[in-house]
Motif scaffolding. Structure first.
Motif, mmCIF file in Angstrom:
data_model
loop_
_atom_site.group_PDB
_atom_site.id
_atom_site.type_symbol
_atom_site.label_atom_id
_atom_site.label_comp_id
_atom_site.label_asym_id
_atom_site.label_seq_id
_atom_site.Cartn_x
_atom_site.Cartn_y
_atom_site.Cartn_z
ATOM 1 N N GLY A 117 0.816 -1.206 0.000
ATOM 2 C CA GLY A 117 0.000 0.000 0.000
ATOM 3 C C GLY A 117 0.856 1.266 0.000
ATOM 4 N N SER A 118 0.200 2.379 -0.190
ATOM 5 C CA SER A 118 0.885 3.671 -0.273
ATOM 6 C C SER A 118 1.518 4.067 1.062
ATOM 7 C CB SER A 118 -0.106 4.747 -0.716
ATOM 8 O OG SER A 118 -1.151 4.861 0.231
ATOM 9 N N ASN A 119 2.422 5.006 0.978
ATOM 10 C CA ASN A 119 3.076 5.619 2.139
ATOM 11 C C ASN A 119 3.820 4.606 3.020
ATOM 12 O OD1 ASN A 119 0.708 7.434 1.299
ATOM 13 N ND2 ASN A 119 2.069 8.785 2.446
ATOM 14 N N ASN A 120 4.660 3.815 2.395
ATOM 15 C CA ASN A 120 5.540 2.888 3.093
ATOM 16 C C ASN A 120 6.994 3.142 2.699
ATOM 17 O OD1 ASN A 120 4.028 0.965 4.832
ATOM 18 N ND2 ASN A 120 2.860 0.684 2.941
ATOM 19 N N GLN A 121 7.341 4.419 2.561
ATOM 20 C CA GLN A 121 8.662 4.825 2.091
ATOM 21 C C GLN A 121 9.817 4.254 2.913
ATOM 22 O OE1 GLN A 121 8.813 6.349 -0.854
ATOM 23 N NE2 GLN A 121 11.020 6.084 -0.794
ATOM 24 N N PRO A 122 9.714 4.147 4.238
ATOM 25 C CA PRO A 122 10.847 3.590 4.991
ATOM 26 C C PRO A 122 11.271 2.191 4.523
ATOM 27 C CG PRO A 122 9.415 4.736 6.489
ATOM 28 C CD PRO A 122 8.698 4.690 5.150
ATOM 29 N N LEU A 123 10.331 1.393 4.008
ATOM 30 C CA LEU A 123 10.700 0.084 3.460
ATOM 31 C C LEU A 123 11.631 0.248 2.271
ATOM 32 C CD1 LEU A 123 7.375 -1.982 3.412
ATOM 33 C CD2 LEU A 123 9.367 -2.363 4.855
ATOM 34 N N LYS A 124 11.390 1.267 1.469
ATOM 35 C CA LYS A 124 12.204 1.503 0.273
ATOM 36 C C LYS A 124 13.538 2.153 0.610
ATOM 37 C CE LYS A 124 8.073 1.904 -2.505
ATOM 38 N NZ LYS A 124 7.128 2.808 -3.128
ATOM 39 N N ASN A 125 13.594 2.914 1.693
ATOM 40 C CA ASN A 125 14.817 3.620 2.067
ATOM 41 C C ASN A 125 15.808 2.747 2.831
ATOM 42 O OD1 ASN A 125 13.699 5.899 0.926
ATOM 43 N ND2 ASN A 125 13.053 6.787 2.859
ATOM 44 N N ALA A 126 15.346 1.668 3.437
ATOM 45 C CA ALA A 126 16.208 0.809 4.256
ATOM 46 C C ALA A 126 17.091 -0.075 3.374
ATOM 47 C CB ALA A 126 15.340 -0.063 5.164
ATOM 48 N N ASP A 127 18.155 -0.589 3.960
ATOM 49 C CA ASP A 127 18.978 -1.589 3.267
ATOM 50 C C ASP A 127 18.176 -2.872 3.188
ATOM 51 O OD1 ASP A 127 21.176 0.077 2.951
ATOM 52 O OD2 ASP A 127 22.090 -0.545 4.840
ATOM 53 N N PHE A 128 18.110 -3.438 2.001
ATOM 54 C CA PHE A 128 17.290 -4.623 1.770
ATOM 55 C C PHE A 128 18.166 -5.859 1.694
ATOM 56 C CE2 PHE A 128 13.366 -6.517 0.580
ATOM 57 C CZ PHE A 128 12.428 -5.575 0.954
ATOM 58 N N ASN A 129 17.751 -6.903 2.392
ATOM 59 C CA ASN A 129 18.493 -8.158 2.433
ATOM 60 C C ASN A 129 17.535 -9.293 2.108
ATOM 61 O OD1 ASN A 129 21.093 -7.148 3.944
ATOM 62 N ND2 ASN A 129 19.359 -6.271 5.004
ATOM 63 N N TYR A 130 17.838 -10.066 1.082
ATOM 64 C CA TYR A 130 17.004 -11.204 0.715
ATOM 65 C C TYR A 130 17.610 -12.458 1.329
ATOM 66 C CZ TYR A 130 15.048 -7.912 -2.570
ATOM 67 O OH TYR A 130 14.450 -6.803 -3.111
ATOM 68 N N ILE A 131 16.798 -13.164 2.099
ATOM 69 C CA ILE A 131 17.251 -14.383 2.752
ATOM 70 C C ILE A 131 16.395 -15.528 2.220
ATOM 71 C CG2 ILE A 131 17.584 -15.574 4.943
ATOM 72 C CD1 ILE A 131 17.479 -12.758 6.265
ATOM 73 N N THR A 132 17.017 -16.447 1.549
ATOM 74 C CA THR A 132 16.266 -17.577 1.024
ATOM 75 C C THR A 132 16.603 -18.823 1.830
ATOM 76 O OG1 THR A 132 17.996 -18.064 -0.570
ATOM 77 C CG2 THR A 132 16.219 -16.631 -1.313
ATOM 78 N N VAL A 133 15.835 -19.862 1.592
ATOM 79 C CA VAL A 133 16.189 -21.128 2.219
ATOM 80 C C VAL A 133 17.598 -21.459 1.766
ATOM 81 C CG1 VAL A 133 13.843 -21.982 2.485
ATOM 82 C CG2 VAL A 133 15.073 -22.445 0.388
ATOM 83 N N CYS A 134 18.325 -22.167 2.567
ATOM 84 C CA CYS A 134 19.743 -22.319 2.276
ATOM 85 C C CYS A 134 20.114 -23.724 1.826
ATOM 86 C CB CYS A 134 20.560 -21.910 3.489
ATOM 87 S SG CYS A 134 20.281 -22.930 4.926
ATOM 88 N N ASP A 135 21.279 -23.780 1.217
ATOM 89 C CA ASP A 135 21.885 -25.033 0.786
ATOM 90 C C ASP A 135 22.487 -25.686 2.029
ATOM 91 O OD1 ASP A 135 23.272 -27.070 -0.457
ATOM 92 O OD2 ASP A 135 24.853 -25.754 -1.195
ATOM 93 N N ILE A 136 21.780 -26.619 2.590
ATOM 94 C CA ILE A 136 22.177 -27.197 3.877
ATOM 95 C C ILE A 136 23.398 -28.106 3.748
ATOM 96 C CG2 ILE A 136 21.409 -28.647 5.806
ATOM 97 C CD1 ILE A 136 18.530 -27.649 5.132
#
Length: 191
Positions: A117-136
């Motif tokens: 939804g609108s007005n969620n700018q802090p999500l866009k301004n923060a450093d983004f880290n994608y964490i996926t399931v890992c190669d165990i």
């Protein structure tokens, strides 16, 4: 839980951690002020928010503060969002101006499919880290071999000794590697 009351955690100035597990709480309003002024007196930082693996919707106005005085904004520093989230309501993170990190437990492509939804700018301004399931098992791919290794750990047949790896395979952030984590990996492999 399906609803949060007005000022439920408002003025909890020492609040430093939120583990949010409401699967699909109803949207809030600008008058809700659920976390108004929360976490503003935490030594060494602010609030760390973790949404649980079953959360599908982050409600509108969750961290909103209807003021222009930033002293009363919820002091959210980092947010962890699971792959299960399909929508983030308007103004959910609008006043989280101190947010530094967003950790999303999936891929950039999956993030792009979330309705935000609108007005969620802090999500866009923060450093983004994608964490996926890992190669165990360390073979370079995520496969049924990883699922087998995780199953053997949960069944206590062959325990994973690496503590860093154990944290990575705790996909639901419960603090324990268990059947829920096996289910999450199995669901990932089905995609």
């Amino acid at each position: 839980m399906t609803a949060l009351k007005q000022y439920a955690f408002g003025t909890c100035i020492k609040l430093s951690e939120i583990n949010y597990n409401a699967k699909a709480a109803k949207d809030l309003t600008s008058e809700s002020r659920v976390f108004w002024h929360a976490g503003t007196d935490v030594k060494g930082g602010g609030i760390t928010v973790s949404f649980g693996a079953g959360v599908e919707k982050i409600p509108a106005y969750l961290f909103y503060a209807d003021t222009t005085d930033s002293r009363y904004y919820p002091n959210v520093m980092s947010v962890t969002i699971p792959y299960s989230v399909t929508s983030i309501g308007k103004y959910a993170f609008d006043k989280c101006t101190q947010m530094v990190n967003v950790y999303y437990r999936s891929t950039k492509e999956a993030w792009g499919r979330i309705s935000i939804g609108s007005n969620n700018q802090p999500l866009k301004n923060a450093d983004f880290n994608y964490i996926t399931v890992c190669d165990i098992n360390g073979d370079g791919t995520i496969s049924n071999a990883d699922l087998t290794m995780l199953l053997r750990h949960v069944a206590k047949i062959s325990l994973i000794e690496d503590t860093k790896l154990l944290k990575q395979v705790d996909f639901d952030y419960s603090g324990t590697v268990d059947a829920v984590d096996v289910t999450i990996l199995a669901q990932h492999l089905k995609k």
